[in-house]
Scaffold this motif. Structure first.
Motif, PDB file in Angstrom:
ATOM      1  N   PRO A   1       0.943  -1.010  -0.251  1.00  0.00           N
ATOM      2  CA  PRO A   1       0.321  -0.226  -0.067  1.00  0.00           C
ATOM      3  C   PRO A   1       0.939   1.092  -0.011  1.00  0.00           C
ATOM      4  CG  PRO A   1      -0.185  -0.856   2.628  1.00  0.00           C
ATOM      5  CD  PRO A   1       1.282  -1.513   1.362  1.00  0.00           C
ATOM      6  N   PRO A   2       0.389   2.314  -0.689  1.00  0.00           N
ATOM      7  CA  PRO A   2       0.595   3.473  -0.430  1.00  0.00           C
ATOM      8  C   PRO A   2       1.201   4.208   0.906  1.00  0.00           C
ATOM      9  CG  PRO A   2      -1.080   4.273  -1.055  1.00  0.00           C
ATOM     10  CD  PRO A   2      -0.840   2.723  -0.864  1.00  0.00           C
ATOM     11  N   ALA A   3       1.785   4.941   1.540  1.00  0.00           N
ATOM     12  CA  ALA A   3       1.772   5.679   2.773  1.00  0.00           C
ATOM     13  C   ALA A   3       0.485   5.715   3.782  1.00  0.00           C
ATOM     14  CB  ALA A   3       3.600   6.359   2.842  1.00  0.00           C
ATOM     15  N   SER A   4       0.544   6.199   3.013  1.00  0.00           N
ATOM     16  CA  SER A   4      -1.211   6.830   3.925  1.00  0.00           C
ATOM     17  C   SER A   4      -1.969   6.074   3.750  1.00  0.00           C
ATOM     18  CB  SER A   4      -1.805   8.238   2.781  1.00  0.00           C
ATOM     19  OG  SER A   4      -2.152   7.505   1.764  1.00  0.00           O
ATOM     20  N   LEU A   5      -2.151   4.651   3.641  1.00  0.00           N
ATOM     21  CA  LEU A   5      -2.624   3.526   3.651  1.00  0.00           C
ATOM     22  C   LEU A   5      -2.636   2.636   4.668  1.00  0.00           C
ATOM     23  CD1 LEU A   5      -4.645   3.448  -0.085  1.00  0.00           C
ATOM     24  CD2 LEU A   5      -5.484   4.228   1.724  1.00  0.00           C
ATOM     25  N   MET A   6      -1.282   2.699   4.734  1.00  0.00           N
ATOM     26  CA  MET A   6      -0.705   2.069   5.864  1.00  0.00           C
ATOM     27  C   MET A   6      -1.293   1.311   6.930  1.00  0.00           C
ATOM     28  SD  MET A   6       1.829   0.838   4.502  1.00  0.00           S
ATOM     29  CE  MET A   6       2.319   0.045   6.449  1.00  0.00           C
ATOM     30  N   GLN A   7      -2.330   2.374   7.694  1.00  0.00           N
ATOM     31  CA  GLN A   7      -3.167   2.325   8.659  1.00  0.00           C
ATOM     32  C   GLN A   7      -4.553   1.822   7.970  1.00  0.00           C
ATOM     33  OE1 GLN A   7      -4.386   5.330  11.475  1.00  0.00           O
ATOM     34  NE2 GLN A   7      -5.472   4.336  12.142  1.00  0.00           N
TER      35      GLN A   7
ATOM     36  N   ARG B   1      -4.207  -1.563   7.331  1.00  0.00           N
ATOM     37  CA  ARG B   1      -4.069  -3.221   8.368  1.00  0.00           C
ATOM     38  C   ARG B   1      -5.428  -3.517   8.776  1.00  0.00           C
ATOM     39  NH1 ARG B   1       0.741   0.233  10.074  1.00  0.00           N
ATOM     40  NH2 ARG B   1      -0.712   1.584  11.501  1.00  0.00           N
ATOM     41  N   ILE B   2      -6.026  -3.098   8.565  1.00  0.00           N
ATOM     42  CA  ILE B   2      -7.481  -2.587   9.063  1.00  0.00           C
ATOM     43  C   ILE B   2      -7.868  -3.859   7.889  1.00  0.00           C
ATOM     44  CG2 ILE B   2      -9.823  -1.459   9.443  1.00  0.00           C
ATOM     45  CD1 ILE B   2      -8.570   0.722  10.677  1.00  0.00           C
ATOM     46  N   THR B   3      -7.985  -3.053   6.803  1.00  0.00           N
ATOM     47  CA  THR B   3      -8.436  -4.139   5.540  1.00  0.00           C
ATOM     48  C   THR B   3      -8.417  -5.253   5.843  1.00  0.00           C
ATOM     49  OG1 THR B   3      -8.045  -2.207   4.500  1.00  0.00           O
ATOM     50  CG2 THR B   3      -9.293  -4.391   3.028  1.00  0.00           C
ATOM     51  N   GLN B   4      -6.933  -5.996   6.241  1.00  0.00           N
ATOM     52  CA  GLN B   4      -6.365  -7.150   6.138  1.00  0.00           C
ATOM     53  C   GLN B   4      -7.119  -8.222   7.653  1.00  0.00           C
ATOM     54  OE1 GLN B   4      -2.128  -6.754   6.324  1.00  0.00           O
ATOM     55  NE2 GLN B   4      -2.117  -7.601   4.865  1.00  0.00           N
ATOM     56  N   HIS B   5      -7.354  -6.977   8.616  1.00  0.00           N
ATOM     57  CA  HIS B   5      -7.896  -8.000   9.883  1.00  0.00           C
ATOM     58  C   HIS B   5      -8.986  -8.467   9.021  1.00  0.00           C
ATOM     59  CE1 HIS B   5      -9.004  -8.173  13.944  1.00  0.00           C
ATOM     60  NE2 HIS B   5      -9.823  -7.336  14.212  1.00  0.00           N
TER      61      HIS B   5
END
Length: 983
Positions: A759-765, A768-772
């Motif tokens: 993901p791009p840096a702005s979508l890191m969080q 992680r939420i999407t993976q969860h």
């Protein structure tokens, strides 16, 4: 400003004299000389008096004081004129020139050096290497040309025996890019070879066949050079080193320097050649000198001997004959060869320097306009006891320069006032055009008469030439001779004539005029030098290429060549904006204290300085076109800043003058404003100087604001681009995730094998939420297929995974968990015989303690009061933990409420030991027994997972699990015991 100096130094501008008389002029000049003020202005002309001493007025601090300043802002100085010429060249892209004039010994050569040093100091602030190289060569060229073109005379220790005009080329930045040197009439009878002896190495002198004693050579044993006999002066050594260093900086190769040494040595040896009559022939005295000369010039000995003793002549029929010289003719030829060698050597050196400093590969379209500053350092007016052909040419040159001065400074000054409609009183001045015509007029002038005499067939004497002058010029008011004025006994018949120059009367001796005017060198010497094996010497004699039968046209005479070059020089100066330095010689004895009034009065008169003051005094010190004046001083008036709204620039200039109350000191021409006194201009300059910082700050503020706005617009554009790019990257990431996980519902592993995109840096969080969320979805997909009866086991395994993962390698997650091993007879062989007793006991306990379900049951080994181990049964319900006696029908030995358990201790090994820690510090230590059907069953994971799941879901407490390596610790009746395992 001319008034910046104190009154005790006199008037620093002759225009400010109370009365313009010769007496006051000389008095002011003398006062300033005695006070160490050697420079004085006449408007824009600088009058320089030779101080005959070193003065500390040329350092870097002085250069900085004059850099970029107006001519009238500082006390008079050479630097003021040099800076004015440089500014005019740079600001207005105009070619300028600095004409340095005065008689021999007045300091012209030194003035040209300081002007060159100033121009070099203020240019090339960025220190570019190529510009520094050009400046170095321009400065070093002075040293070389002085060494070969100056001589010591009875009037001057460093007299220029040649005229020099240097053009310095500048690019659009004002940095020097090259130059060109023109030399005029080298006086060949003065040889600058005195420093060759005594300062050279023994090996070099030996190779040149010379010795250290100058008196051994005819050309260096005469005059002032003979004073250097014996040990050479330190000045000679340092000067020689400086010349050698300058030659190398300019770019002379060692081979070229060696050739220069050889030619100078050849000239010295030629001076010692003697001839004697032997019968009817002339012979050389001493053969060694001819051998040395041949070796040094790269010619054959016999060819050199033949050229010195014979002359080859072509007859009318094409026949070539050899004619022997008389002793006088041979001596004449030797002298002519020596002078020609020196003259051509000097010309070659000048040409060699020009080849280095000339502007190369110049393209005006690419490099911008090429502007020029010319510096003229030429011999001054000379009046000796015996004046010959050289003095005649030098004084003619000064007549031409005086004519240029009259044309540009005096006549143009008055013509400009008339052209601009300015009313003023006309000043009479002497126009020396009549004297110039006397010398150069075609068919009637002295040069034409000399040329006719040189071209006449037959023997024409100097006295016959003088007779021709008397016949053609007898009625000229500025020419006379003894024949024309028999009563004047200062002149001799058939020898002298007098010209009344602008600088005074000069009597010339006609002896030698014709020989010096025509080419005195026999063609045999030219061909001999052209055939030299020395390529550099051969290069100096291109006219020797012609054979005796091809030489048909006589070359131009020396006087005609000199006249043509001086006319070209004057034309070159006339097309430039001139600046003048007029040099005055204070005395004849070179004293720093003596001011000879009569001597200086004579120079002031013939230099026309008093007339110049009259013109400046009667006229205006400063004039400037209206648009340029307005451009410079418009900030001093509120009606003209920043731009005026008047009908014309003249009206705007009038507004500036009226605001400052200067209307009584100015006059308005058709195109220019004329200011009478420098004080008015200085007042404007002071006000302008005071306003400049304010304007600079204002411009800086505006420019900084403009820069900030530009930066802001750029930042906004950058952020817009960044936002669009970020949105694109986010969308691209979404599209890629959607593409990869589009078919995961139909996969057997629900997308577990699919790799997530970075993901791009702005979508890191968000990533992680999407993976969860995905993992929860995948877990849901798996869990929803599990029967409800198995969910308790699943929850227990999940709890055990969280508690034991990473600590124990095998905790039984791969098998089914029975939990109640003592009651389930069909699936376990833990108690096949006693299961009915156990079931009966659990029913009684359920009725008694009202528990809802059994969490775990099984055989264990426990530690008693006496530290002995016994086989017991462990029953854990949702209410209590029971220790049972299997052999006594599962009689309850101990009951512990399950909510009193606060933590568990488990080892990290494969053993089945677990410690249940209670609040009362009466811990339960058990070792779980494996079943008969599964001897390798690990039941620790099942017990821990069951308890953790129960505590979390029923009691809402997270049970703490502690891991030890090998020795668990438990409490018995509040005392700690370390348990050793023996398996």
């Amino acid at each position: 400003m001319a008034e910046l100096e104190g009154l005790h130094f006199g008037k620093s501008d002759f225009v400010l004299l109370d009365e313009v008389t010769m007496e006051q002029f000389l008095e002011n000049l003398k006062l300033r000389f005695e006070e160490g003020r050697i420079y004085t202005f006449i408007g824009e002309v600088v009058v320089s008096v030779n101080p005959y001493r070193q003065m500390d007025i040329y350092g870097n601090d002085v250069i900085e004081a004059y850099r970029g300043r107006e001519l009238y802002e500082n006390p008079p100085h050479l630097y003021a004129v040099a800076d004015a010429a440089y500014k005019a060249m740079k600001r207005r892209a105009k070619d300028t020139c600095i004409v340095i004039s005065g008689e021999s010994g007045a300091g012209k050569t030194e003035a040209s050096k300081y002007i060159m040093q100033y121009i070099a100091a203020i240019t090339n602030p960025s220190q570019r290497q190529e510009v520094e190289s050009v400046k170095s060569v321009l400065l070093k060229s002075n040293c070389v040309l002085e060494a070969f073109g100056n001589a010591k005379t009875n009037r001057n220790d460093n007299s220029s025996r040649f005229g020099k005009y240097m053009d310095i080329n500048f690019n659009f930045n004002g940095d020097p890019t090259g130059g060109h040197i023109n030399n005029y009439l080298l006086e060949k009878s003065c040889y600058a070879v005195g420093d060759l002896k005594g300062v050279c190495s023994e090996d070099l002198l030996k190779s040149l066949h010379l010795n250290k004693d100058p008196t051994d050579y005819t050309y260096t044993s005469q005059g002032a050079v003979a004073m250097t006999v014996g040990t050479p002066h330190l000045y000679d050594r340092s000067h020689h080193r400086a010349v050698m260093s300058a030659l190398k900086v300019i770019g002379f190769s060692q081979e070229e320097i060696n050739s220069i040494y050889k030619i100078l040595a050849t000239i010295l040896h030629l001076g010692n050649l003697k001839f004697e009559n032997e019968a009817e022939n002339v012979q050389l005295v001493g053969g060694d000198l001819v051998m040395h000369i041949s070796e040094l010039t790269g010619t054959e000995v016999e060819s050199m001997r033949k050229a010195l003793l014979y002359r080859t002549v072509a007859t009318g029929g094409g026949e070539v004959i050899e004619k022997g010289h008389s002793e006088q003719e041979a001596s004449y030829g030797r002298e002519a060869l020596a002078k020609a060698l020196y003259e051509r050597l000097f010309g070659w050196i000048v040409g060699r320097i020009n080849s280095v400093i000339e502007v190369k590969n110049y393209n005006p379209a690419l490099h911008g306009k090429n502007t020029v500053i010319g510096v003229l350092d030429i011999y001054g007016f000379e009046i000796f006891d015996n004046n010959s052909f050289e003095q005649f040419c030098i004084n003619y040159c000064n007549e031409k320069l005086q004519q240029l001065f009259i044309e540009l400074i005096l006549r143009q000054e008055q013509d400009e006032y008339q052209r601009e409609g300015i009313t003023w009183q006309h000043i009479e001045y002497f126009n020396n055009q009549i004297i110039v015509d006397l010398v150069e007029q075609p068919h009637k002038g002295i040069i034409s008469i000399l040329d006719d005499a040189c071209l006449t067939v037959g023997k024409v004497t100097d006295s016959a030439c003088l007779d021709s002058m008397n016949d053609k010029l007898g009625h000229h008011p500025h020419f006379t001779s003894r024949k024309l004025t028999p009563t004047d006994k200062t002149m001799e018949f058939n020898r002298h004539f007098r010209i009344r120059h602008y600088a005074g009367d000069v009597m010339y001796s006609v002896e030698g005029f014709l020989d010096k005017n025509k080419d005195p060198l026999f063609q045999d010497f030219k061909r001999l030098m052209f055939n030299s094996s020395d390529p550099i010497l051969k290069e100096m004699w291109p006219d020797g290429k012609l054979s005796i039968t091809e030489v048909t046209k006589r070359p131009l005479t020396a006087a005609t060549l000199f006249k043509n070059s001086i006319i070209a020089l004057v034309d070159k100066l006339a097309c430039k904006e001139p600046y003048y330095v007029r040099c005055v010689k204070p005395n004849e004895v070179k004293s720093p204290m003596l001011f000879d009034d009569a001597r200086c009065q004579h120079q002031v008169a013939y230099l026309g300085l008093l007339e110049n003051v009259h013109v400046r005094r009667a006229g205006f010190a400063y004039r400037q076109p209206y648009d340029r004046f307005l451009q410079r001083y418009k900030m001093t008036c509120e009606y003209t800043w920043p731009n005026h709204l008047m009908g014309s620039d003249r009206e705007a200039v009038e507004a500036i003058v009226l605001q400052h109350n200067f209307e009584g000191d100015v006059a308005y021409g058709h195109t220019k404003l004329f200011v009478r006194t420098p004080r008015t201009l200085f007042t404007l300059e002071q006000e302008r100087t005071a306003l400049i910082p304010i304007l600079v700050l204002f411009l800086q503020k505006v420019w900084r604001g403009a820069l900030a706005r530009m930066r802001c617009r750029r930042m906004r554009a950058i952020y817009t681009i960044m936002g669009c790019y970020k949105r694109y990257k986010v969308k691209a990431h979404f599209w890629e995730v959607e593409r990869r996980f589009a078919n995961v519902r139909n996969m057997t592993d629900y997308g577990k094998s699919v790799e997530w995109p970075a993901p791009p840096a702005s979508l890191m969080q968000f990533h992680r939420i999407t993976q969860h969320l995905y993992r929860r979805w995948k877990a849901r997909q798996i869990i929803k297929n599990i029967p409800p009866s198995d969910m308790a086991e699943v929850r227990a395994k999940v709890a055990a995974l969280g508690a034991l993962s990473g600590e124990r390698t095998d905790w039984g997650f791969g098998r089914s968990w029975e939990r109640d091993y003592l009651a389930n007879v069909s699936l376990s062989l833990d108690c096949p015989l006693t299961s009915s007793n156990f079931v009966r006991t659990t029913k009684d306990l359920k009725n008694k303690d009202q528990y809802n379900q059994i969490l775990f049951s099984g055989f264990v080994r426990m530690l008693n009061w006496f530290n002995n181990t016994k086989d017991r049964a462990l029953l854990i319900t949702d209410k209590h933990i029971y220790r049972l006696e299997p052999k006594k029908h599962f009689k309850v030995q101990k009951r512990i409420p399950i909510e009193t358990v606060i933590s568990l201790s488990v080892t990290s090994g494969t053993d089945q030991m677990v410690v249940l820690h209670t609040v009362s510090k009466d811990d339960v230590l058990v070792h779980l027994q494996r079943g008969q059907l599964g001897p390798n069953q690990d039941r620790i994971g099942e017990l821990v997972g069951t308890l953790c799941d129960h505590f979390l879901n029923a009691i809402n407490v997270s049970l703490t699990i502690t891991f030890t390596l090998t020795l668990p610790t438990c409490c018995r009746h509040s005392s700690k015991k370390l348990i050793a395992l023996s398996l």
